[in-house]
Design an enzyme around this catalytic site. Structure first.
Site, PDB file in Angstrom:
ATOM      1  N   ILE A 581       0.358  -2.903   5.830  1.00  0.00           N
ATOM      2  CA  ILE A 581       1.709  -2.624   5.321  1.00  0.00           C
ATOM      3  C   ILE A 581       1.814  -1.232   4.702  1.00  0.00           C
ATOM      4  CG2 ILE A 581       2.275  -5.040   4.900  1.00  0.00           C
ATOM      5  CD1 ILE A 581       1.558  -4.599   1.955  1.00  0.00           C
ATOM      6  N   GLY A 582       0.716  -0.482   4.708  1.00  0.00           N
ATOM      7  CA  GLY A 582       0.779   0.857   4.144  1.00  0.00           C
ATOM      8  C   GLY A 582      -0.478   1.643   4.433  1.00  0.00           C
ATOM      9  N   GLY A 584      -2.486   5.418   3.395  1.00  0.00           N
ATOM     10  CA  GLY A 584      -2.544   6.575   2.511  1.00  0.00           C
ATOM     11  C   GLY A 584      -3.658   7.493   2.935  1.00  0.00           C
ATOM     12  N   GLY A 585      -3.835   8.578   2.165  1.00  0.00           N
ATOM     13  CA  GLY A 585      -4.866   9.540   2.511  1.00  0.00           C
ATOM     14  C   GLY A 585      -6.263   9.024   2.280  1.00  0.00           C
ATOM     15  N   GLY A 587      -7.094   5.312   2.336  1.00  0.00           N
ATOM     16  CA  GLY A 587      -7.253   3.886   2.571  1.00  0.00           C
ATOM     17  C   GLY A 587      -5.993   3.253   3.127  1.00  0.00           C
ATOM     18  N   VAL A 589      -3.508  -0.535   3.116  1.00  0.00           N
ATOM     19  CA  VAL A 589      -3.149  -1.724   2.353  1.00  0.00           C
ATOM     20  C   VAL A 589      -2.705  -2.811   3.316  1.00  0.00           C
ATOM     21  CG1 VAL A 589      -1.680  -2.678   0.542  1.00  0.00           C
ATOM     22  CG2 VAL A 589      -2.440  -0.301   0.395  1.00  0.00           C
ATOM     23  N   LYS A 603      -6.415  -3.509  -0.648  1.00  0.00           N
ATOM     24  CA  LYS A 603      -6.573  -2.102  -0.343  1.00  0.00           C
ATOM     25  C   LYS A 603      -7.990  -1.846   0.115  1.00  0.00           C
ATOM     26  CE  LYS A 603      -5.617   2.570  -1.850  1.00  0.00           C
ATOM     27  NZ  LYS A 603      -4.917   3.434  -2.810  1.00  0.00           N
ATOM     28  N   ASP A 705      -2.432   9.485 -11.108  1.00  0.00           N
ATOM     29  CA  ASP A 705      -1.605   9.641  -9.910  1.00  0.00           C
ATOM     30  C   ASP A 705      -0.293   8.870 -10.057  1.00  0.00           C
ATOM     31  OD1 ASP A 705      -2.138   9.179  -6.311  1.00  0.00           O
ATOM     32  OD2 ASP A 705      -0.918  10.591  -7.433  1.00  0.00           O
TER      33      ASP A 705
END
Length: 872
Positions: A581-582, A584-585, A587, A589, A603, A705
């Protein structure tokens, strides 16, 4: 038949007594072995703890060592009975419960200390059988449920601590039956307010700590009966009302009083003759600072910031000659700074900012020669900066900005040789910059902007450590920096002056660029070869470490978790792409729907195929995850646990259906459901999350972050901060080095110079997010103007109308909502200040956003400018 004569009755009695006398010896011997076996049985329920230091392990707790119980680690025996008298397992990193502990086997126990471990579950009521206990310390663990009333049976207790757990329910009134207890620490839990009227006094009590306990009543009246109290901490709760008069009269021995971050009202408490520390910040205390405060001759620390205190600063404060810390920030104080403050010769920290003081700065401040921090900013101070300030040779921070100071900068200021931060901006200072400032060899930040300074900058001045230098909005001439072009910054009209040595710089650049270029290439090749070799070793070490981690099916899982890691993997078909569902730089999710109906987010962080994770960071990352699993706050995402499998690290979180704040803000919800009230609610929730991490966790946790994409939303739009901790995995020489300090557009400007992550970096990121939520777009133009060398860009932004800056998709807020939006925007603008020291703490921001009443608007909403908001 010969008749056997019976022994006399008295002889039978002697024999009986003889045999009875042997029983205690046999019982003692049996009890010793029984206790040893009971401890071994308890130890068998402990989870493996890889972080135990070798000299503190529990190898001595062994069936082969039953007869040596009194030499076991953490065990102290009674000299006479040779049975256990004390169990001290503090700081052992043990993960276990007390359910398997056999209390009836240790009835002679006098000390039971499990401080700073990972014990969880309930505190069994059977603990009330340890009637000889004098010390019970279960602090800094994960115990849950209620405090058992049976604790009241431990009538010999002198020391009782449950601090830093997850205990819930009301405080049992039976605890007040502990008439011998001197130290009582119940803070750091989730307790409910009790009926204080049924509590009796505790005559032996000297130390009472209810801090961070979620209590929300009026002042606990039983405390006034504890006449021997020397230490009282009620901070970080929701206590209300006035402090009862009985407290003033009965607690004459009090030395430490902390009422910070509550909602206490009425006059300020002061009548405690032996008081050394008074913390009353972040409350609703009103009225004057009492004149009898001068009678507190032993007072060393006085913090009254962020209240509603008015009138003037009493001259009697100068009688508190032992003061080392004095903070009266953000009140409604008027009038002058009393000259008697010069009598405070031990004073090291003086903060009077954000009041309405309207006198001159008393020259007597020069007598406070131990001062290291002096902040008189954001007042209405007039006149000159006294030359006596040059006597403050230990002064490191001096903030006098946003006043009405005139005349020239005194040359004596150059004798403050320790100065690191100096801000004289936004005054009416005139004249030239004194040559003596060249003595300030330690200066790192210098702000002289927005004054009437003129002349040229002395060529002899060169600040070797200077990082921030502001001279804009003055009357400097074009030749200001001739002869000192290294100090070209943002002062008015300096472009020509900086170009005056343009030809010289061309020559220098023409030589340096080729030389530097060749050097960079050579160094780069050497580094590549060196890191290529190190990478192979690092990967081997990572893989070895990962294999050790993989010995566990799951690690550090929350007690409440009813699923295994295997179930999670099965639910997402071994991390099939359709469950992602997602991305990122660092990893991906996944959404896992378990058979029980529970939904979790997973994650996955790759390790084995990345050169960015040095093996040395895996252990520190595991330790951080241990800490994060203990974090419980309604505005912070729940972290269920941490696993390692197939060269990857997995973090298991709770799943929130609405997704990220960024998704909602820029989607349809941004108009249909994210109204002004909801946006204020989101910002407030984020503020409380960061305040908890910075000020409630020990050690404090810096998120690193904070972005709109790392704030998730519940169904009712309650904000939940997520996705923190992973930055520690990445090394500074990594190709992903930006992850160390956060995401572009949200990073604090000082990170470009220092790369050191501090809590004020989170404050800056929060300010960016708060502005983005209110503006409906990223506030990049505002951030650039803060850092810009162009004074015109700052002027243009400062004069922008607030109504034109806010999200134009929504109608302008009105009435109370308008006040709330103005408060959020003013706090956010304060959070993005360039100088970290001038940003508020998250505790301050959270407190302001949760105040019972909102400040009135200084002028009609439609006429408010950003410049006006910066002064609120």
């Amino acid at each position: 038949m010969k008749r056997v004569q019976k022994p006399p009755p008295f002889l039978l009695l002697l024999l009986h007594i003889f045999f009875l006398s042997l029983l205690p010896l046999k019982a003692a011997t049996s009890s010793s072995r029984t206790q040893a076996k009971a401890l071994i049985h308890w130890k068998s329920s402990f989870h493996n703890s890889s972080s135990l230091p070798p000299h503190d392990d529990l190898n001595s707790w062994s069936l082969t060592n039953l007869d040596n119980l009194c030499n076991w680690t953490g065990i102290v025996c009674d000299h006479n009975t040779k049975t256990v008298a004390q169990i001290d397992l503090s700081n052992f990193n043990i993960t276990a419960t007390l359910i398997q502990f056999n209390f009836t086997t240790f009835l002679n126990l006098t000390q039971f200390i499990l401080y700073n471990n990972y014990f969880r579950g309930p505190i069994p009521s059977a603990i009330g059988n340890l009637s000889k206990l004098t010390t019970l310390d279960l602090g800094y663990n994960n115990f849950g449920e209620e405090i058992p009333a049976e604790i009241a049976n431990l009538t010999e207790l002198g020391y009782l601590s449950f601090y830093g757990n997850y205990l819930r329910g009301t405080i049992p009134y039976q605890l007040s039956n502990l008439q011998k207890v001197q130290f009582l620490h119940l803070g750091g839990n989730y307790l409910e307010t009790a009926d204080w009227s049924v509590f009796s006094g505790m005559p032996s009590l000297t130390y009472l700590d209810f801090s961070w306990a979620s209590l929300d009543s009026e002042f606990p009246e039983f405390i006034s009966k504890c006449s021997n109290l020397t230490f009282l901490d009620l901070s970080q709760n929701a206590f209300t009302g006035q402090i009862p008069e009985l407290v003033f009269t009965n607690l004459g021995k009090l030395e430490y009083l902390n009422l910070t971050s509550n909602s206490f009202q009425g006059p300020l408490p002061s009548n405690f003759p032996k008081l050394k520390h008074l913390h009353s910040a972040e409350n609703n205390f009103s009225g004057p600072i009492p004149e009898d405060i001068g009678q507190l001759r032993e007072l060393q620390y006085l913090d009254l910031r962020n209240n509603f205190l008015n009138s003037s600063i009493p001259s009697e404060l100068g009688l508190c000659t032992n003061l080392t810390y004095l903070n009266l920030t953000s009140n409604h104080l008027e009038g002058k700074i009393p000259s008697s403050i010069g009598q405070l010769r031990e004073l090291q920290h003086l903060d009077l900012q954000m009041n309405s003081l309207d006198s001159s700065i008393p020259s007597e401040l020069g007598f406070c020669t131990n001062l290291t921090y002096l902040d008189l900013s954001s007042n209405h101070l007039e006149g000159k900066i006294p030359s006596s300030i040059g006597q403050l040779r230990e002064l490191q921070n001096l903030y006098l900005q946003m006043n009405s100071l005139n005349s020239s900068i005194p040359s004596e200021l150059g004798f403050c040789f320790s100065l690191t931060y100096l801000d004289l901006s936004r005054n009416q200072l005139s004249g030239s910059i004194p040559l003596t400032l060249s003595n300030l060899a330690h200066i790192q930040s210098l702000d002289l902007s927005n004054n009437n300074l003129n002349g040229s900058f002395p060529t002899e001045i060169a600040f070797p450590l200077l990082g921030n230098f502001y001279l804009s909005q003055n009357n400097f001439t074009y030749n200001t920096f001739v002869g000192n072009s290294d100090l070209c910054r943002d002062a008015r009209g300096l472009s020509r002056a900086c170009n005056s040595k343009k030809n010289n710089r061309k020559v220098i650049i023409g030589v340096l660029v080729p030389v530097c270029g060749i050097s960079v290439v050579a160094i780069t090749i050497a580094l590549i070869l060196m890191f290529h070799k190190k990478t192979k070793c690092a990967l081997k070490k990572i893989n070895s470490t990962a294999q050790n981690f993989e010995n566990f099916v799951s690690m550090i899982l929350q007690e409440e978790v009813k699923f295994t890691f295997g179930e999670v993997v099965k639910a997402i078909d071994d991390f099939h792409e359709k469950y992602c569902i997602g991305k990122g730089g660092f990893g991906r999710v996944y959404k896992a729907e378990l058979l029980s109906g529970q939904v979790v987010a997973v994650k996955r962080l790759n390790m084995s195929d990345s050169n960015d994770i040095p093996a040395i960071n895996l252990q520190s990352f595991e330790n951080e995850i241990r800490t994060l699993t203990n974090v419980r706050h309604k505005n912070i995402i729940r972290l269920y646990g941490f696993c390692s499998r197939r060269g990857c690290i997995f973090l298991l979180y709770e799943y929130l259906e609405r997704g990220s704040l960024g998704k909602a803000l820029y989607g349809v919800e941004g108009v249909t459901e994210l109204g002004w009230a909801t946006r204020v609610k989101v910002v407030k929730g984020l503020a409380h999350a960061l305040s908890y991490l910075h000020h409630d966790c020990s050690p404090p946790i810096v998120h690193r972050d904070v972005t709109v994409n790392n704030v998730l939303l519940e169904s009712d739009f309650e904000a939940r901060l997520s996705d923190f901790g992973t930055a520690r995995l990445i090394s500074a020489n990594s190709s992903n080095w930006t992850h160390i300090v956060g995401s572009f557009g949200y990073m604090a400007p000082e990170l470009a110079l220092t790369m050191r992550v501090r809590d004020k970096c989170d404050v800056y990121s929060f300010g960016v997010v708060a502005l983005e939520v209110m503006m409906g777009r990223h506030p990049g133009d505002l951030l650039e103007s803060q850092l810009s060398e162009s004074s015109k860009s700052m002027e243009d932004n400062a004069e922008l109308l607030l109504k034109d800056v806010l999200d134009q998709r929504l109608e302008a807020p009105s009435n109370e909502l308008a006040k709330a939006v103005v408060l959020v925007m003013s706090l956010a603008l304060g959070c993005i200040r360039t100088r970290p020291g001038s940003r508020p703490t998250m505790l301050y921001v959270a407190q302001k956003l949760s105040a019972h009443s909102l400040p009135s608007l200084p002028e009609p909403f439609g006429m408010l400018t950003l410049n006006k908001l910066m002064g609120i």
